[in-house]
Design a protein around this motif. Structure first.
Motif, PDB file in Angstrom:
ATOM      1  N   ALA A  58       0.410  -1.335   0.121  1.00 48.93           N
ATOM      2  CA  ALA A  58       0.188   0.086  -0.296  1.00 48.93           C
ATOM      3  C   ALA A  58       1.102   1.153  -0.152  1.00 48.93           C
ATOM      4  O   ALA A  58       0.756   2.116  -1.198  1.00 48.93           O
ATOM      5  N   ALA A  59       1.986   1.434   0.824  1.00 46.61           N
ATOM      6  CA  ALA A  59       2.970   2.219   0.968  1.00 46.61           C
ATOM      7  C   ALA A  59       3.777   2.624  -0.646  1.00 46.61           C
ATOM      8  O   ALA A  59       3.582   3.979  -0.456  1.00 46.61           O
ATOM      9  N   GLU A  60       3.775   1.850  -1.095  1.00 43.49           N
ATOM     10  CA  GLU A  60       4.998   1.386  -2.553  1.00 43.49           C
ATOM     11  C   GLU A  60       3.887   1.589  -3.395  1.00 43.49           C
ATOM     12  O   GLU A  60       4.378   1.944  -4.832  1.00 43.49           O
ATOM     13  N   ASN A  61       2.538   2.009  -3.265  1.00 42.50           N
ATOM     14  CA  ASN A  61       1.063   1.392  -3.560  1.00 42.50           C
ATOM     15  C   ASN A  61       2.413   0.218  -5.395  1.00 42.50           C
ATOM     16  O   ASN A  61       2.212   0.452  -6.443  1.00 42.50           O
ATOM     17  N   ARG A  62       1.558  -0.568  -4.968  1.00 41.84           N
ATOM     18  CA  ARG A  62       2.742  -1.237  -5.768  1.00 41.84           C
ATOM     19  C   ARG A  62       1.963  -2.578  -6.327  1.00 41.84           C
ATOM     20  O   ARG A  62       2.268  -2.938  -7.756  1.00 41.84           O
ATOM     21  N   VAL A  63       0.657  -2.756  -6.003  1.00 37.65           N
ATOM     22  CA  VAL A  63      -0.457  -3.480  -6.690  1.00 37.65           C
ATOM     23  C   VAL A  63      -1.520  -2.710  -6.666  1.00 37.65           C
ATOM     24  O   VAL A  63      -2.093  -1.885  -6.059  1.00 37.65           O
ATOM     25  N   ASP A  64      -2.386  -3.187  -7.517  1.00 38.80           N
ATOM     26  CA  ASP A  64      -3.771  -2.188  -7.958  1.00 38.80           C
ATOM     27  C   ASP A  64      -4.637  -3.149  -7.671  1.00 38.80           C
ATOM     28  O   ASP A  64      -6.555  -2.864  -7.277  1.00 38.80           O
ATOM     29  N   GLY A  65      -4.801  -4.407  -6.947  1.00 34.02           N
ATOM     30  CA  GLY A  65      -5.910  -5.247  -6.175  1.00 34.02           C
ATOM     31  C   GLY A  65      -5.434  -6.424  -4.728  1.00 34.02           C
ATOM     32  O   GLY A  65      -4.031  -7.075  -5.657  1.00 34.02           O
ATOM     33  N   LEU A  66      -5.845  -6.603  -3.905  1.00 35.16           N
ATOM     34  CA  LEU A  66      -5.620  -7.659  -3.779  1.00 35.16           C
ATOM     35  C   LEU A  66      -6.410  -9.392  -3.582  1.00 35.16           C
ATOM     36  O   LEU A  66      -7.394  -8.966  -3.761  1.00 35.16           O
ATOM     37  N   VAL A  67      -6.092 -10.481  -3.421  1.00 31.98           N
ATOM     38  CA  VAL A  67      -6.862 -11.236  -3.220  1.00 31.98           C
ATOM     39  C   VAL A  67      -6.624 -11.981  -2.037  1.00 31.98           C
ATOM     40  O   VAL A  67      -5.457 -12.470  -1.648  1.00 31.98           O
ATOM     41  N   LEU A  68      -7.491 -12.249  -1.108  1.00 33.54           N
ATOM     42  CA  LEU A  68      -7.185 -13.580   0.252  1.00 33.54           C
ATOM     43  C   LEU A  68      -7.505 -14.379   0.555  1.00 33.54           C
ATOM     44  O   LEU A  68      -8.850 -15.019  -0.019  1.00 33.54           O
ATOM     45  N   PHE A  69      -6.837 -15.469   1.088  1.00 35.18           N
ATOM     46  CA  PHE A  69      -7.144 -17.187   1.043  1.00 35.18           C
ATOM     47  C   PHE A  69      -7.092 -16.761   2.479  1.00 35.18           C
ATOM     48  O   PHE A  69      -6.929 -16.255   3.365  1.00 35.18           O
ATOM     49  N   VAL A  84      -8.505 -10.324  10.430  1.00 32.08           N
ATOM     50  CA  VAL A  84      -8.548  -8.946  11.088  1.00 32.08           C
ATOM     51  C   VAL A  84      -7.743  -8.225   9.652  1.00 32.08           C
ATOM     52  O   VAL A  84      -7.578  -7.181   9.896  1.00 32.08           O
ATOM     53  N   ARG A  85      -7.724  -9.542   8.420  1.00 32.98           N
ATOM     54  CA  ARG A  85      -7.021  -9.001   7.046  1.00 32.98           C
ATOM     55  C   ARG A  85      -8.371  -8.207   6.495  1.00 32.98           C
ATOM     56  O   ARG A  85      -8.433  -7.323   6.402  1.00 32.98           O
ATOM     57  N   PRO A  86      -9.207  -8.154   6.861  1.00 32.98           N
ATOM     58  CA  PRO A  86     -10.056  -7.911   5.788  1.00 32.98           C
ATOM     59  C   PRO A  86     -10.288  -6.064   6.503  1.00 32.98           C
ATOM     60  O   PRO A  86     -10.582  -5.359   5.059  1.00 32.98           O
ATOM     61  N   ARG A  87     -10.434  -6.090   7.355  1.00 36.26           N
ATOM     62  CA  ARG A  87     -10.885  -4.798   8.121  1.00 36.26           C
ATOM     63  C   ARG A  87      -8.896  -3.927   7.747  1.00 36.26           C
ATOM     64  O   ARG A  87      -9.749  -2.528   7.325  1.00 36.26           O
ATOM     65  N   LEU A  88      -7.826  -3.929   7.859  1.00 37.81           N
ATOM     66  CA  LEU A  88      -6.822  -3.151   7.853  1.00 37.81           C
ATOM     67  C   LEU A  88      -7.153  -3.602   6.042  1.00 37.81           C
ATOM     68  O   LEU A  88      -7.142  -1.920   5.768  1.00 37.81           O
ATOM     69  N   ILE A  89      -7.392  -3.996   5.006  1.00 36.57           N
ATOM     70  CA  ILE A  89      -7.808  -3.488   3.428  1.00 36.57           C
ATOM     71  C   ILE A  89      -7.772  -2.871   3.366  1.00 36.57           C
ATOM     72  O   ILE A  89      -7.944  -1.590   2.744  1.00 36.57           O
ATOM     73  N   LEU A  99     -11.236 -14.809  -1.223  1.00 37.85           N
ATOM     74  CA  LEU A  99     -11.851 -16.307  -1.192  1.00 37.85           C
ATOM     75  C   LEU A  99     -11.628 -16.997  -0.073  1.00 37.85           C
ATOM     76  O   LEU A  99     -11.265 -17.497   0.708  1.00 37.85           O
ATOM     77  N   GLY A 100     -13.275 -17.618   0.079  1.00 37.99           N
ATOM     78  CA  GLY A 100     -13.585 -17.857   1.351  1.00 37.99           C
ATOM     79  C   GLY A 100     -14.281 -16.931   1.799  1.00 37.99           C
ATOM     80  O   GLY A 100     -15.115 -16.021   1.714  1.00 37.99           O
ATOM     81  N   GLY A 101     -14.918 -18.090   3.083  1.00 35.02           N
ATOM     82  CA  GLY A 101     -15.659 -16.928   4.370  1.00 35.02           C
ATOM     83  C   GLY A 101     -17.404 -17.966   4.768  1.00 35.02           C
ATOM     84  O   GLY A 101     -16.903 -18.525   4.199  1.00 35.02           O
ATOM     85  N   HIS A 102     -18.124 -17.271   5.092  1.00 30.36           N
ATOM     86  CA  HIS A 102     -19.463 -17.877   5.530  1.00 30.36           C
ATOM     87  C   HIS A 102     -20.492 -17.065   4.771  1.00 30.36           C
ATOM     88  O   HIS A 102     -21.679 -17.597   4.845  1.00 30.36           O
ATOM     89  N   GLY A 103     -20.484 -16.045   4.317  1.00 27.13           N
ATOM     90  CA  GLY A 103     -21.549 -15.649   3.210  1.00 27.13           C
ATOM     91  C   GLY A 103     -22.259 -14.274   4.200  1.00 27.13           C
ATOM     92  O   GLY A 103     -22.720 -13.722   3.621  1.00 27.13           O
ATOM     93  N   ALA A 104     -21.620 -14.479   6.036  1.00 29.27           N
ATOM     94  CA  ALA A 104     -22.108 -13.013   5.902  1.00 29.27           C
ATOM     95  C   ALA A 104     -21.173 -11.629   5.649  1.00 29.27           C
ATOM     96  O   ALA A 104     -20.231 -11.786   4.590  1.00 29.27           O
ATOM     97  N   PRO A 105     -22.473 -10.278   5.689  1.00 33.22           N
ATOM     98  CA  PRO A 105     -21.499  -9.201   5.262  1.00 33.22           C
ATOM     99  C   PRO A 105     -19.982  -9.253   6.126  1.00 33.22           C
ATOM    100  O   PRO A 105     -19.324  -9.755   7.001  1.00 33.22           O
ATOM    101  N   LEU A 106     -18.748  -8.728   5.016  1.00 33.47           N
ATOM    102  CA  LEU A 106     -17.408  -9.105   5.304  1.00 33.47           C
ATOM    103  C   LEU A 106     -17.271  -7.635   5.184  1.00 33.47           C
ATOM    104  O   LEU A 106     -17.636  -6.760   4.331  1.00 33.47           O
ATOM    105  N   PRO A 107     -15.903  -6.747   5.840  1.00 34.22           N
ATOM    106  CA  PRO A 107     -15.381  -5.215   5.140  1.00 34.22           C
ATOM    107  C   PRO A 107     -15.279  -4.961   3.268  1.00 34.22           C
ATOM    108  O   PRO A 107     -15.202  -4.338   2.730  1.00 34.22           O
ATOM    109  N   LEU A 108     -14.405  -6.640   3.162  1.00 31.90           N
ATOM    110  CA  LEU A 108     -14.573  -6.790   1.345  1.00 31.90           C
ATOM    111  C   LEU A 108     -15.600  -7.481   0.828  1.00 31.90           C
ATOM    112  O   LEU A 108     -16.416  -8.199   1.106  1.00 31.90           O
ATOM    113  N   THR A 109     -15.766  -6.854  -0.438  1.00 27.21           N
ATOM    114  CA  THR A 109     -16.081  -8.645  -1.753  1.00 27.21           C
ATOM    115  C   THR A 109     -15.868  -9.550  -1.086  1.00 27.21           C
ATOM    116  O   THR A 109     -14.660 -10.793  -0.875  1.00 27.21           O
ATOM    117  N   SER A 110     -16.525 -10.750  -1.289  1.00 29.24           N
ATOM    118  CA  SER A 110     -16.322 -12.379  -0.554  1.00 29.24           C
ATOM    119  C   SER A 110     -16.969 -12.948  -1.712  1.00 29.24           C
ATOM    120  O   SER A 110     -17.693 -13.085  -2.170  1.00 29.24           O
TER     121      SER A 110
END
Length: 355
Positions: free
Chosen positions: A137-148, A155-160, A170-181
């Motif tokens: 994020a600090a170096e603007n290295r990527v345009d997007g992320l995929v979390l496994f 804590v990762r969804p809120r952080l990102i 990719l994964g989860g339980h279908g409940a709302p998250l701070p990121l699309t799943s």
């Protein structure tokens, strides 16, 4: 009137002609008859210029085989055409896990159609993974992320989301998250296995599970807990490696009384378990039935072939990439996209228990 950032051309745009030794955005702007800022807007897919102007700029750049310098684009906050993936698992374990290979192939195939590459890092733990995200994020290295491997209380969804990097889990339980799943119903999938084994007549069942802190493992364990009123099920936790899968199998087969069926959370562990049963002279499926939660060539090659839950993991990767491209382009509100629930494919490793 043209937008403010455009310079009106005097008649048709000048012919590009032969390319200079080192083209710059100023050269593209001059040849297309627009401002330098219009070139930036065209290449970063941002509003502010007309479609015709955007096309003229891109056509000139394509004819001269010109692209903005990557370092300069990063300094300006422009796209890098890179999606980042950091996975906190042992590299040796990932190297033999077909699921990740198929998913990553599907991801890259879809992203490649848009000219986007993937950058994959294998890290030691979640702390190291988070440090990678902060650096990217600090170096603007990527345009997007995929979390496994979404974990319980992860804590990762809120952080990102706070880092404002477009991302899909990719994964989860279908409940709302701070990121699309993108998720599949692991509870329903495990229930399909249990119902199948119960219909065959099995009542004493072993379960070689993956890492209990992962959300998908937790949902499988919940399905097992829900079935314990009718079935006697013993779960043994592992790190998903073939070594621990083999050790758990030996533990279950040495128990008294011995279970009549064993469910494995991965095809790698199921193949290892079949090897242990052969070593211990325990017949499959005569003495014990074996079922894998994942399906790959590892379940097809052994004798007998292993009954497994099957799904198109390559398509799961392309679906995840499609959602990520949508998030990167539109920045929509997070949503949960459900993938098809895996179907059970009965094979030679399962049969009714002996009387």
């Amino acid at each position: 009137m043209p937008p403010n950032d455009e310079v009106p051309s005097q008649g048709p745009a000048a012919s590009p002609g032969p390319a200079p030794a080192r083209l710059r955005s100023t050269d593209i702007a001059r040849l297309a008859g627009v401002s330098v800022s219009a070139v930036s807007l065209a290449f970063n897919a941002r509003p502010g210029i007309s479609d015709a102007t955007r096309k003229r700029i891109l056509d000139v750049a394509a004819e001269l085989n010109w692209r903005p310098h990557r370092a300069a684009r990063a300094l300006k906050g422009a796209n890098n055409d890179v999606v980042g993936i950091a996975i906190a698992r042992p590299a040796r374990t990932l190297g033999v896990e077909p699921f990740f290979g198929h998913v990553l192939s599907g991801l890259q195939s879809r992203l490649s159609n848009e000219g986007i590459a993937t950058q994959l890092l294998i890290v030691e733990d979640t702390e190291a993974e988070i440090a990678v995200y902060r650096r990217w994020a600090a170096e603007n290295r990527v345009d997007g992320l995929v979390l496994f491997d979404l974990a319980v209380d992860d804590v990762r969804p809120r952080l990102i989301a706070d880092l404002r990097i477009p991302a899909v889990v990719l994964g989860g339980h279908g409940a709302p998250l701070p990121l699309t799943s993108v998720w599949a119903d692991d509870h329903a999938a495990m229930t399909r296995i249990l119902d199948y084994l119960a219909a065959l007549g099995h009542r004493s069942i072993g379960h070689v599970s993956g890492i209990p802190s992962y959300q998908h493992t937790r949902r499988r364990l919940q399905a097992i807990a829900d079935a314990r009123g009718a079935l006697d099920i013993l779960s043994v936790a592992t790190d998903c490696s073939d070594t621990q899968g083999a050790s758990a199998t030996r533990q279950l087969l040495q128990a008294d009384p011995r279970c009549t069926a064993i469910i494995y959370d991965s095809d790698v562990m199921a193949a290892a378990g079949l090897g242990v049963a052969t070593e211990m002279a325990v017949r499959v499926p005569g003495d014990v039935s074996i079922v894998s939660f994942d399906d790959s060539v590892l379940t097809h090659l052994p004798h007998p072939p292993i009954t497994a839950l099957t799904r198109d993991t390559y398509a799961l990767g392309t679906l995840t990439a499609t959602e990520l491209l949508h998030v990167m382009a539109e920045r929509p509100e997070p949503r949960a996209v459900q993938a098809p629930t895996p179907e059970l494919a009965p094979r030679g490793s399962t049969a009714p228990p002996r009387a």
